[in-house]
Write an enzyme that holds these catalytic residues in place. Structure first.
Site, PDB file in Angstrom:
ATOM      1  N   THR A 136       0.841  -1.199   0.000  1.00  0.00           N
ATOM      2  CA  THR A 136       0.000   0.000   0.000  1.00  0.00           C
ATOM      3  C   THR A 136       0.877   1.250   0.000  1.00  0.00           C
ATOM      4  O   THR A 136       2.110   1.168   0.067  1.00  0.00           O
ATOM      5  CB  THR A 136      -0.925   0.027   1.229  1.00  0.00           C
ATOM      6  OG1 THR A 136      -0.131   0.246   2.407  1.00  0.00           O
ATOM      7  CG2 THR A 136      -1.701  -1.261   1.369  1.00  0.00           C
ATOM      8  N   CYS A 137       0.216   2.410  -0.013  1.00  0.00           N
ATOM      9  CA  CYS A 137       0.931   3.689  -0.061  1.00  0.00           C
ATOM     10  C   CYS A 137       1.200   4.257   1.336  1.00  0.00           C
ATOM     11  O   CYS A 137       1.502   5.446   1.464  1.00  0.00           O
ATOM     12  CB  CYS A 137       0.132   4.703  -0.874  1.00  0.00           C
ATOM     13  SG  CYS A 137      -0.119   4.198  -2.587  1.00  0.00           S
ATOM     14  N   MET A 138       1.082   3.432   2.366  1.00  0.00           N
ATOM     15  CA  MET A 138       1.304   3.897   3.735  1.00  0.00           C
ATOM     16  C   MET A 138       2.705   3.492   4.197  1.00  0.00           C
ATOM     17  O   MET A 138       3.077   2.322   4.106  1.00  0.00           O
ATOM     18  CB  MET A 138       0.252   3.307   4.676  1.00  0.00           C
ATOM     19  CG  MET A 138      -1.165   3.762   4.341  1.00  0.00           C
ATOM     20  SD  MET A 138      -2.387   3.050   5.457  1.00  0.00           S
ATOM     21  CE  MET A 138      -2.282   1.327   4.998  1.00  0.00           C
TER      22      MET A 138
END
Length: 385
Positions: A333-335
């Site tokens: 994910t983009c986290m």
């Protein structure tokens, strides 16, 4: 390696793998000591909120004879697709219109708050008639923290579940139900705790005895809820045999197995360890002396709150690799905090390697959303168990 080939060739990752044989063993580990300690008069509720996958629900109901325990209208509707109404336990603070459905069609209906008591009494005054399979209970709220300091989840704050004993609400609820001609069949004592200690469950069972004696109730069941430690043996944690001894020992001071059914609602203790989460390495890179490894899954799939804990895992890769000083195994994910592991002085991870994360069954699938990723596929093994 046969296991590695199975994961790499048969499964589309990321995915969960449910092992029904392990689930059965976990359930047996709960059932056997309690059956012995309470002379066989024990019933069990499968916790839908812990894991709502149909294979587990069906197995618990069809192979083990368990109730399905629900805490919302959505869960209740899902359970009704699998079992008759009389095989459902309906808990939770938001039953809405299904409160009357359960009363008229059958099942165990544990009232959570004074509003639900008033609603049920009103429907009965308006002509509602219970099924012969309906049992009504009251969820109890009392100051458990005072008896078991620093053990409850709410701590020094009050718990928001159940009907308060100390302020007289419980007595008023009992009087209201009796005036409406509604039999009180049981009490529900589920409480979330940080420790899951036997002292907690002894206090809960002791409260059941106190309530029965104080209000002169003739109860056909005592529902102790869940919150047990289980699924694996860990030094210093209670065993199911210890839970059974403390709960049943206390209950026998005011109840007998011949007249009162003991109900348990084990969730994580039977579900957590029967599910693996499998994810594949889709890329690596070097960043200032650290090897960054990206999987095709996400920490959200096994730890939805991203709490600080190291997951139990198995690495399926070629063992003949050079050592790396530091490797960060992360999700896709983009986290930035989507990180599974920090590996120190471990063999080099390469694209295509597979990671299997253990004990991924509790409160994981239930929290899956479509945030960035689609929910993982689910594979079921040992279905003929």
């Amino acid at each position: 390696m046969e296991k590695e080939r199975k994961y790499q060739q048969s499964y589309v990752t990321p995915c969960y793998e449910i092992n029904l044989e392990q689930f059965h063993e976990n359930c047996d580990a709960v059932m056997q000591p309690f059956e012995k300690a309470w002379d066989g008069n024990v019933a069990y509720g499968y916790s839908v909120k812990t894991n709502h996958h149909e294979a587990l629900m069906r197995y618990a109901a069809d192979h083990l004879g368990w109730y399905i325990e629900t805490v919302s209208v959505n869960e209740y509707e899902q359970a009704r697709q699998l079992v008759p109404a009389e095989r459902i336990i309906f808990n939770g603070p938001c039953k809405q219109e299904r409160l009357l459905t359960v009363y008229e069609q059958g099942g165990i209906l544990n009232l959570d708050n004074p509003t639900e008591v008033e609603q049920l009494c009103e429907t009965v005054r308006n002509g509602a008639v219970p099924s012969e399979h309906t049992q009504v209970g009251l969820r109890i709220n009392f100051d458990l923290e005072a008896q078991c300091p620093d053990e409850t989840t709410a701590g020094t704050e009050v718990s928001r579940f159940g009907i308060c004993y100390e302020n007289g609400d419980l007595k008023r609820a009992i009087d209201q139900l009796e005036e409406a001609g509604i039999a009180i069949d049981g009490i529900h004592l589920h409480t979330s705790t940080k420790t899951r200690s036997t002292r907690v469950f002894a206090a809960l069972a002791g409260m059941a005895v106190k309530i029965r004696e104080e209000y002169g109730l003739s109860l056909s069941y005592v529902d102790m809820g869940g919150g047990y430690f289980g699924g694996q043996k860990v030094t210093g944690k209670p065993t199911m045999e210890e839970y059974a001894a403390c709960i049943c020992g206390e209950l026998r001071k005011g109840f007998s197995p011949e007249k009162t059914t003991l109900i348990l609602e084990p969730g994580a203790s039977v579900i957590a360890t029967c599910v693996n989460y499998i994810s594949r390495v889709i890329g690596t890179r070097d960043v200032r002396g650290v090897r960054a490894v990206t999987l095709d899954g996400s920490l959200l799939h096994i730890n939805p709150f991203m709490s600080s804990r190291i997951p139990s895992y198995e690495w399926l890769g070629d063992g003949d690799r050079q050592m790396e000083e530091v490797q960060i195994v992360s999700g896709c994910t983009c986290m930035e905090n989507d990180r599974f592991l920090k590996l120190i002085e471990k063999k080099r991870i390469e694209t295509g390697d597979v990671f299997v994360f253990h004990y991924a069954g509790a409160y994981t699938m239930a929290f899956n959303s479509e945030f960035i990723l689609q929910p993982p596929r689910v594979y079921v093994v040992n279905e003929d168990r």
